[in-house]
Design a protein around this motif. Sequence first.
Motif, PDB file in Angstrom:
ATOM      1  N   ARG A 111       0.829  -1.205   0.000  1.00 37.14           N
ATOM      2  CA  ARG A 111       0.000   0.000   0.000  1.00 37.14           C
ATOM      3  C   ARG A 111       0.866   1.258   0.000  1.00 37.14           C
ATOM      4  N   GLN A 143     -11.856   2.146  -5.460  1.00 37.43           N
ATOM      5  CA  GLN A 143     -11.224   1.118  -6.282  1.00 37.43           C
ATOM      6  C   GLN A 143     -11.704   1.188  -7.731  1.00 37.43           C
ATOM      7  N   ARG A 177      -8.363   1.800 -13.137  1.00 32.52           N
ATOM      8  CA  ARG A 177      -8.355   0.548 -13.890  1.00 32.52           C
ATOM      9  C   ARG A 177      -7.224   0.589 -14.907  1.00 32.52           C
ATOM     10  N   TRP A 223      -0.209  -0.896  -8.182  1.00 31.34           N
ATOM     11  CA  TRP A 223      -1.684  -0.980  -8.113  1.00 31.34           C
ATOM     12  C   TRP A 223      -2.151  -2.432  -8.205  1.00 31.34           C
ATOM     13  N   TRP A 280      -1.439  -4.316  -4.791  1.00 29.51           N
ATOM     14  CA  TRP A 280      -2.299  -3.919  -3.671  1.00 29.51           C
ATOM     15  C   TRP A 280      -3.743  -4.349  -3.897  1.00 29.51           C
ATOM     16  N   THR A 281      -4.275  -4.163  -5.101  1.00 31.86           N
ATOM     17  CA  THR A 281      -5.674  -4.517  -5.350  1.00 31.86           C
ATOM     18  C   THR A 281      -5.876  -6.035  -5.352  1.00 31.86           C
ATOM     19  N   LEU A 315      -6.365  -6.811  -1.768  1.00 31.25           N
ATOM     20  CA  LEU A 315      -7.698  -6.414  -1.323  1.00 31.25           C
ATOM     21  C   LEU A 315      -8.746  -7.420  -1.780  1.00 31.25           C
ATOM     22  N   THR A 375     -13.555  -5.697  -2.779  1.00 28.40           N
ATOM     23  CA  THR A 375     -13.585  -5.412  -4.205  1.00 28.40           C
ATOM     24  C   THR A 375     -14.230  -4.065  -4.504  1.00 28.40           C
ATOM     25  N   LEU A 398      -9.752   2.984  -2.235  1.00 31.19           N
ATOM     26  CA  LEU A 398      -8.569   2.272  -2.712  1.00 31.19           C
ATOM     27  C   LEU A 398      -7.487   2.210  -1.638  1.00 31.19           C
TER      28      LEU A 398
END
Length: 341
Positions: free
Chosen positions: A163, A186, A190, A230, A233-234, A237, A243, A247
């Motif tokens: 993060r 979030q 993209r 990104w 980290w995502t 999550l 989801t 963010l």
Amino acid sequence: MSDAQLVIRPSRDVARTRPEPVYTDTDFALGDEARELIAEGVADETRRAYARHWRDFEDWCAHTGRVPLPATPHTFTEYVTDMCARGLAPVSIEQAMAAIRTCHRTAGYKGQPDREGAALALRGYRQRRAKSGRRNQRQAPVLTIEQVRAMAGVCPDDPAGWRDRLVLDLGVALMGRRSELIALFQDDVRVVDGELEVLIRHSKTDQDAHGETVYIPPGEHPLTDPVGAWRQWTAFLAEHGHTGGRLLRRFYRNHRVGPSLGGDAVNDIIRGLAVRAGIDGAEDVTAHSLRATGASWAYAERAPMSAITEHGRWKPGSSVVLRYIRAVDKRRNNPMRGAGL
């Protein structure tokens, strides 16, 4: 039908006989919803800062036996003088002055209190500080690419480190404000054709929240690659069922993901990375350093000012961007470079 025929005007007789309006308290009342929307129309940080400054001014007026609203120019000047005597930073005094005048304007006292005497007092204070060897304005230091990579390199290989590296890499590449970073959902970020597509829903220069999309290419080095940061980290999550929502989230030792980061937390993360990486002047590094760094790097690579201004969501011709550009030019075009010293 012509435009002139579309204009409907009352006859002279009607205009002469029209009674004067009779107002009641209802005509000057605002409901709770209207008050709430008006308050939300002001940035959260600005609203909190202005409220704090106004409370301090009211307390000072109560202590000194002065009237805060409407304040006389003499009261305004004396309050500024008192803040100078307390050694407050000039930028803090300027914000307090703006807060007091804004409160007067919203209360119906437009242009009050007159600021001429207070502004001169502040100018004298700036000059006095300069003569004593103190700086009147501290600027967030611009970081080099080596420094940013060193900061990314001290991020541990765990969720908190993933993060923090995203905060660092995204902040530089986005030329992002703290408020913009912590406001990201979030779904606002993209990958499109290998680049990050970032939706900034609201910013300092977009008070009406029309929104703006910013495109960020992948980095040339894994430590300074916002796309890779990104993704990492995502992915974490998503593995833990997050989801949606913000963010940039708090993260606890028991691997529990918490609520959104606050602005102070972003500052703490960036300053902490600078300290651990051994950056000179690390204590002066702030989240704003990321914004200044991104703009300075872009200009050093010959990006036009118009593109930098648009990418970083500054107003056209921003004096802030000009300051970054001049700093780069002073180093690049230094007349003493190669002078044989």
